[in-house]
Design a protein around this motif. Structure first.
Motif, PDB file in Angstrom:
ATOM      1  N   PHE A  98       0.876  -1.171   0.000  1.00  0.00           N
ATOM      2  CA  PHE A  98       0.000   0.000   0.000  1.00  0.00           C
ATOM      3  C   PHE A  98       0.912   1.219   0.000  1.00  0.00           C
ATOM      4  CE2 PHE A  98       1.035   1.680   4.126  1.00  0.00           C
ATOM      5  CZ  PHE A  98       1.577   0.591   4.762  1.00  0.00           C
ATOM      6  N   GLN A  99       0.385   2.347  -0.456  1.00  0.00           N
ATOM      7  CA  GLN A  99       1.140   3.590  -0.292  1.00  0.00           C
ATOM      8  C   GLN A  99       0.217   4.638   0.296  1.00  0.00           C
ATOM      9  OE1 GLN A  99       3.934   4.544  -3.614  1.00  0.00           O
ATOM     10  NE2 GLN A  99       3.733   2.387  -4.188  1.00  0.00           N
ATOM     11  N   CYS A 100      -0.686   5.206  -0.517  1.00  0.00           N
ATOM     12  CA  CYS A 100      -1.581   6.218   0.058  1.00  0.00           C
ATOM     13  C   CYS A 100      -2.734   5.556   0.805  1.00  0.00           C
ATOM     14  CB  CYS A 100      -2.090   7.180  -1.005  1.00  0.00           C
ATOM     15  SG  CYS A 100      -3.522   6.578  -1.957  1.00  0.00           S
ATOM     16  N   GLY A 101      -3.021   4.303   0.466  1.00  0.00           N
ATOM     17  CA  GLY A 101      -4.026   3.533   1.193  1.00  0.00           C
ATOM     18  C   GLY A 101      -5.460   3.718   0.729  1.00  0.00           C
ATOM     19  N   PHE A 102      -5.695   4.602  -0.251  1.00  0.00           N
ATOM     20  CA  PHE A 102      -7.090   4.898  -0.607  1.00  0.00           C
ATOM     21  C   PHE A 102      -7.763   3.720  -1.278  1.00  0.00           C
ATOM     22  CE2 PHE A 102     -10.008   8.304  -0.287  1.00  0.00           C
ATOM     23  CZ  PHE A 102     -10.868   8.288  -1.371  1.00  0.00           C
ATOM     24  N   CYS A 137      -0.825   4.756  -7.102  1.00  0.00           N
ATOM     25  CA  CYS A 137       0.495   4.765  -6.474  1.00  0.00           C
ATOM     26  C   CYS A 137       1.376   3.651  -7.035  1.00  0.00           C
ATOM     27  CB  CYS A 137       0.377   4.584  -4.956  1.00  0.00           C
ATOM     28  SG  CYS A 137      -0.497   5.918  -4.130  1.00  0.00           S
TER      29      CYS A 137
END
Lengths: 161, 792
Positions: A98-102, A137
Motif C-alpha cells: 500500500f502507499q496512500c491507502g485509498f 500509487c
C-alpha cells in the motif's frame, strides 16, 4: 419511492428504508458510517468502492441499495477481529502493499474473495482477478507479493517467484 | 555537526534504523480502512458545496441568474461575483494571482468555476447547481500552445496580476511578455551555440509533442472550512502545501495568517495535483458567508479538469562532431499551462534547463515558454517537466549514437556528467551516479546480448535505455520540532504531508537514529499550521533531504537541552554526557545516566517538556538573462531500461521487461524506495503507452475512468525490476537525497528507444498508441521498396 430492505453487514443484521435510487455505497458510508469503501470514479471501474456481496466483490457505487436486500455484505471494517488483523491485512502491512491507502480496502477485499475461491491462484490469475482494483500509487507488485505470502502461509499457492 | 552522521558509516559503524526496511507506521490504519482522509471527514453541522462550471472555453460572463437555485429548499447560498464584497480578495495563485474563487470578468476554460452553491445535502447542492443560469458572451479561444504564441492569438489574460510576495527562484527569472499569452520566457545562455554548431560535423534537429495527462489521485481534491468562534478559520484540506494555502486563505479573507489553521491528514495520493491553493480560497469564503462548516469534494470528472500535466512541444537541435562530442545544444519548449499559470512559471524554468540533459555540453541555448491557453490549468506532476524534455533528448541521443555508429550505452557513458562536471546552468555536479546507473541498467536487460535480432516473425523485439536528470526546488526551507514529554515519549512535528510516499516512517527513522531511540516510540504529527513549523512544500522529492536535515538539527537542539538538564541532575558537566538508547549517560561509563523522561522533568518542579527546533534552508538562484548560477541543491539521476515486443501487424507495443533505477544518495527506508521506483515506473508506463487527455474545441471528452485508462495489474510488464543506487550526498541526512519522482522520466524514452531498436521507427509523440506505430511502420515501408516487416 422508499423501499424496506434487510441485509447483513459484517455479521450484523440491519433493517432500513432506503430511497430507490440510493446506491449500496451511499448507504454503507452515510447510514452505517463505513468509510473504507470510497467513490473514486463513480463508474464502477476503479474498485475503490469494492465490498463483498455474498462473498463476491461488487462495485458498490453502481449497485442500488435495494438490490442488496437479503444479502450478506462484508466491508473492510469487518475483517479484523478487534485488534487482530486478518492474514491478508497482516501481509499487506508486512510487504508494504500500500502507499496512500485509498484503494487498499477494496484491494484487500478483492484479494480475500480470490483466495477464498481459488487459494492456488497463479500470478496470472491474481492479476486477472484484480484487474478491477486500480492503484495510482503503483502498489501492484507488492500486492501480488502479499497475496503470495498469504498463500505460502496457508500452505498453498505457486511458491515464491 | 552533520558530518557526524556521515562519519559513522565511514568508520564502519552501522546505523540502527537508517537503511533498514521499516514496516510503515501508517500500515494498520490503511489496511483497516481507518486512515483519515478529508474525503471521508464529517464535521458536525456541516453543509455541502457544489460548483457551477463554465460550458464555454472563453467568454465574458454577462449575467448569472441564481433565483431558481436559491429558492430550492435546503439551499443556503448561491455564491457569485456579486457576493464578492470589500472583505474578500478573490484572486489567488502560487506565482500569478490569476485565478479567482469564482469568475469575476471572464471564464477561461470549460470547467472554470462561475458560481458555488451551498446546501444542506450534496444532492440538493447538485440539483441547485443545475438551476443556475449563466449567460456568456463567447470569445475566440485558443487551445494549442503553438497557436497561442502567434501574434493574432486571443489573449487569455489581458494583464498579469503579480502579488507583492513570491518565490525568489521564480520571481528572479520571471519574464512575462506583455500583450501575449507568454507568462514566462525562461532562458539559458551558455557559451556560444553559433560557434558550437559551426564546429559540428552533424546537426540533428527533432520536434516532440506530448499531450496533457492527469495525475488521477484516487482521492479527489476535498476541502472543509469552518469559522471558529474566535474569528479564526480551520481548513481541512488534502493539500501538499499547507503553509502556501495558509498564506493564500489569509490573503483571500484579509485576516492574519495566525488566524488561519490548515490541517492535513493522510492524502489519498497527490503526485503534485494537490500542491498550491485549489479549492481552499473558495471554501473559506463559503464558510465565512454561511457561518456553517462547508465541505467541497470533487467528482472524478471535475478532478480531471482541475489540474493537469503540461502538454508540451519540444524542439531540440544538437551539434555533434564525428567522434561523438556534443558541441552545442539548442532547445525550445512551449509548455501549455492552460487558463491559469499555477506553478507553470517555475516548471517551465526547471523543465527548461533540464532539457539539456545529463551530458557534457559547453554551448547551450534554451528558450522555455510557459503559455496560457483556454485549457484546464496545468501544474506540477511527478517529474515536473523532465518527462516531456527527456523524451526529446534521450531519443535524440539514441538517434545520434546509431547514425554515428556508436553503441547507445557506450555513447552515454562517454558523455554523461560526472562528479565535478558542470551542468547547463553552471551547477557543479555532486552525487549523481549516471555511469553506475547506466552500467546497471545495461546489465539488467543484458544489453550486450543481441540474439533477439535474429528472430523472425511479425513480432519484433527491441531493447532501449534512457537516463535523466532532475533538480529540486532551490532555494527552500524546512523546519522541524522534536517534542519530548515527561515520560520520555516523543512527538515529531513537521509539516511534511504523508501522501503515500512513506514520509511519516522515513522521517521518524531519521529522528530515531539521531535521538538514539526506537522508531516506534516516535509519534509523527501530521501538518497543522497552528502546531507544526514551516515547510515550503511536500513535492519536488525534497522532504528526505530538507526535512531530514531539519530533523537532525532539531534533534541536536533537543539533545543539547537533555544534556544540560541531565548535567544539572547528575552534577556533572554537559560535555561529559552523551545520548544513548533513550538515556543521557556519561561518555566514560554508560551505566551512569538517567532516562530521557527524568531529564525532561529536570531539577525542581517538572519542566514538562523539551522542544528541540531545527531550521534548514538552502541558497541558490539563476541569472534572469543567462540562467547561470545555482539551480539546485542536489540532482536526481535516474536510468531506465526496457525490453519491448512490437507487433508489426497491429502496432501494439508490449513492455516485457522494465528496469528502473534511481540514485537516492542513501536509501533511508529501502522498502519505501522500492515503492517509489515501482510506482514511478508504472505511472510512466501509463503516460507512455495510453494516457492522454482528449478535447474537442476545449471540451474535455475523456475525463472519466471509463475513457481515460490508468495502469492496472494487467499493464505490469512481465518483469518489473527496480534498484536504488547510493552515491552519498555530502550534505544529505546520512547521505540521502530523495527519489519520489526520479524513476518516472526515463520510462517513455527507454521504451521509445527500444521501439526504434526493434523496428527502426522513432517515437516523436506520446502516447505510443498502436495506431501511431502502425502509421510509422507504413510510412517506413513506403520509403523502402517492396513490403517488409520493418527492419532496423
Amino acid at each position: 419511492m422508499r423501499i424496506k430492505i434487510a441485509l447483513k453487514v459484517n455479521g450484523q443484521q440491519k433493517s432500513l428504508e432506503v430511497d430507490a435510487d440510493r446506491t449500496l455505497l451511499e448507504v454503507l458510508r452515510e447510514d452505517f458510517r463505513y468509510h473504507g469503501a470510497r467513490e473514486a470514479c463513480g463508474a464502477g471501474v476503479c474498485g475503490a468502492c469494492t465490498v463483498l456481496l455474498n462473498g463476491k466483490p461488487v462495485s458498490s457505487c453502481l449497485l442500488l441499495a435495494w438490490m442488496a436486500d437479503g444479502a450478506e455484505i462484508e466491508t473492510i471494517e469487518g475483517l479484523a477481529q478487534g485488534e487482530k488483523l486478518h492474514p491478508i491485512q497482516q501481509a499487506f502491512v508486512e510487504e508494504g502493499a500500500f502507499q496512500c491507502g485509498f484503494c487498499t480496502p477494496g484491494m484487500i477485499l478483492a484479494a480475500k474473495s480470490l483466495l477464498d475461491q481459488n487459494p492456488e491462484a497463479t500470478e496470472e490469475q491474481i492479476k486477472d482477478y484484480m484487474e478491477g482494483n486500480l492503484c495510482r500509487c503503483g502498489s501492484y507488485p507488492k500486492v501480488i507479493k502479499a497475496v503470495k505470502s498469504v498463500q505460502a502461509k496457508m500452505g498453498g499457492g505457486q511458491g515464491a517467484k | 555537526m552533520l558530518d557526524v552522521y556521515l562519519a559513522r558509516e565511514v568508520e564502519g559503524l552501522s546505523y540502527q534504523y537508517i537503511g533498514q526496511s521499516q514496516v510503515r507506521s501508517d500500515g494498520i490504519e490503511k489496511v483497516t480502512g481507518r486512515a483519515g482522509y478529508v474525503y471521508n471527514m464529517e464535521i458536525p453541522n456541516m453543509v455541502h458545496a457544489k460548483v457551477v462550471r463554465s460550458l464555454v472555453p472563453h467568454g465574458r460572463v454577462k449575467s448569472i441568474d441564481v433565483s431558481k437555485a436559491t429558492k430550492l429548499p435546503g439551499v443556503l447560498l448561491v455564491f457569485t461575483r456579486d457576493d464578492v464584497d470589500a472583505g474578500i480578495y478573490p484572486f489567488f495563485g502560487p506565482v500569478v494571482n490569476d485565478q479567482a474563487v469564482v469568475a469575476i470578468d471572464k471564464v477561461r476554460y470549460v470547467g472554470d468555476i462561475v458560481a458555488a452553491v451551498v446546501a444542506e445535502d450534496p444532492r440538493i447542492a447538485e440539483e441547485a447547481a443545475d438551476l443556475v443560469e449563466v449567460e456568456y458572451e463567447e470569445l475566440p479561444a485558443v487551445f494549442d500552445a503553438e497557436e497561442a504564441v502567434r501574434p493574432d492569438a486571443p489573449l487569455v489574460h489581458e494583464k498579469l496580476n503579480l502579488p507583492p510576495w513570491g518565490f525568489s527562484d521564480v520571481r528572479a527569472t520571471l519574464h512575462p511578455i506583455d500583450g501575449t499569452n507568454i507568462v514566462n520566457h525562461f532562458r539559458v545562455r551558455r557559451g556560444n551555440v553559433e560557434q558550437g554548431f559551426a564546429e559540428a560535423d552533424y546537426i540533428f534537429q527533432d520536434t516532440y509533442r506530448l499531450p496533457a495527462v492527469q495525475h488521477c489521485p484516487l482521492e479527489p481534491h476535498a476541502t472543509i472550512a469552518r469559522y471558529e468562534s474566535d474569528g479564526s478559520i480551520t481548513v481541512w484540506s488534502n493539500t501538499q502545501t499547507p503553509f502556501l494555502v495558509q498564506a493564500q486563505v489569509a490573503q483571500t479573507l484579509g485576516i492574519p495568517q495566525s488566524r488561519v489553521r490548515i490541517t492535513v491528514p493522510f492524502l489519498g495520493g497527490g503526485f503534485g495535483a494537490k500542491t498550491y491553493p485549489k479549492l481552499e480560497p473558495l471554501v473559506a469564503v463559503l464558510a465565512l458567508k454561511t457561518g456553517r462548516p462547508v465541505k467541497l469534494s470533487l467528482t472524478r470528472e471535475e478532478e480531471f479538469i482541475t489540474i493537469t500535466r503540461h502538454a508540451a512541444t519540444v524542439t531540440i537541435k544538437t551539434g555533434v562532431k564525428r567522434d561523438g562530442t556534443i558541441t552545442a545544444r539548442q532547445t525550445k519548449i512551449l509548455w501549455n499551462t492552460g487558463a491559469y499559470a499555477d506553478i507553470g512559471p517555475r516548471l517551465s524554468k526547471n523543465g527548461g534547463y533540464a532539457s539539456v540533459g545529463p551530458y557534457r555540453i559547453p554551448n547551450v541555448w534554451v528558450d522555455s515558454y510557459c503559455v496560457y491557453t483556454n485549457m484546464p490549468p496545468a501544474g506540477a506532476l511527478r517529474g515536473y517537466g523532465v518527462p516531456q524534455v527527456s523524451l526529446a533528448y534521450e531519443t535524440q541521443m539514441d538517434r545520434i549514437a546509431r547514425e554515428l555508429g556508436f553503441d547507445p550505452v557506450e555513447y552515454r557513458l562517454k558523455l554523461a556528467l560526472d562528479e565535478g562536471d558542470s551542468f547547463a546552468t553552471g551547477d557543479i555536479i555532486h552525487s549523481a551516479g549516471f555511469r553506475e546507473l547506466l552500467r546497471r541498467a545495461a546489465q539488467a536487460i543484458d544489453w550486450k546480448d543481441k540474439s533477439y535480432k535474429q528472430l523472425r516473425g511479425s513480432t519484433v523485439r527491441g531493447k532501449g535505455i534512457a537516463c535523466t536528470i532532475k533538480s529540486t526546488i532551490t532555494p527552500s526551507t524546512s523546519s522541524a520540532e522534536v517534542k519530548m514529554f515527561e515520560d520520555g515519549s516523543i512527538s515529531l512535528l513537521t509539516s511534511t504531508v504523508e501522501m503515500g510516499q512513506g514520509s511519516d516512517t522515513a522521517l521518524a527513522q531519521i529522528a530515531a537514529e539521531a535521538l538514539s531511540i526506537p522508531v516506534e516510540s516516535i509519534r509523527v504529527q501530521h501538518p497543522d499550521t497552528f502546531v507544526t513549523p514551516y515547510d515550503l512544500t511536500t513535492s519536488s522529492s525534497r522532504s528526505i533531504y530538507h526535512m531530514g536535515n531539519a530533523i537532525l538539527l532539531a534533534a541536536e537542539d533537543a539533545k543539547r537541552q537533555l544534556r544540560d538538564r541531565a548535567a544539572e541532575i547528575m552534577r556533572v558537566s554537559p560535555e561529559s554526557l552523551e545520548v544513548r538508547d533513550g538515556r543521557i549517560v556519561s561518555k566514560t561509563d554508560h551505566r551512569y545516566g538517567i532516562p530521557f523522561g527524568e531529564a525532561v522533568k529536570g531539577v525542581g518542579p517538572s519542566h514538562g517538556s523539551i522542544i528541540g527546533h531545527g531550521l534548514f534552508s538552502t541558497v541558490g538562484g539563476l541569472d534572469p538573462e543567462t540562467g547561470q548560477g545555482k539551480a539546485s541543491e542536489f540532482w536526481f539521476a535516474a536510468c531506465g531500461a526496457a525490453e519491448v515486443e512490437v507487433d508489426t501487424e497491429t502496432g501494439k507495443v508490449r513492455v516485457t521487461k522494465y528496469y528502473a533505477s534511481s540514485d537516492a544518495g542513501k536509501a533511508i527506508n529501502p522498502v519505501a524506495c522500492e515503492q517509489q521506483n515501482e510506482g514511478s515506473a508504472i505511472n510512466g508506463l501509463g503516460h507512455t503507452l495510453f494516457e492522454q487527455m482528449l478535447f474537442d474545441n476545449g471540451q474535455p471528452i475523456n475525463n472519466t475512468f471509463l475513457d481515460y485508462k490508468i495502469p492496472s495489474f494487467l499493464d505490469l510488464p512481465h518483469d518489473l525490476v527496480t534498484e536504488v543506487v547510493e552515491t552519498p550526498h555530502r550534505n544529505g541526512p546520512f547521505g540521502a537525497k530523495g527519489m519520489g519522482e526520479t524513476a518516472i522520466s526515463p520510462v517513455a524514452p527507454a521504451i521509445a528507444n527500444a521501439i526504434a531498436d526493434a523496428v527502426g521507427v522513432w517515437v516523436t509523440e506520446l502516447p505510443v498508441t498502436p495506431e501511431r506505430v502502425l502509421q510509422a511502420l507504413q510510412e517506413q515501408n513506403l520509403k523502402h521498396d517492396g513490403a517488409g516487416e520493418g527492419n532496423q
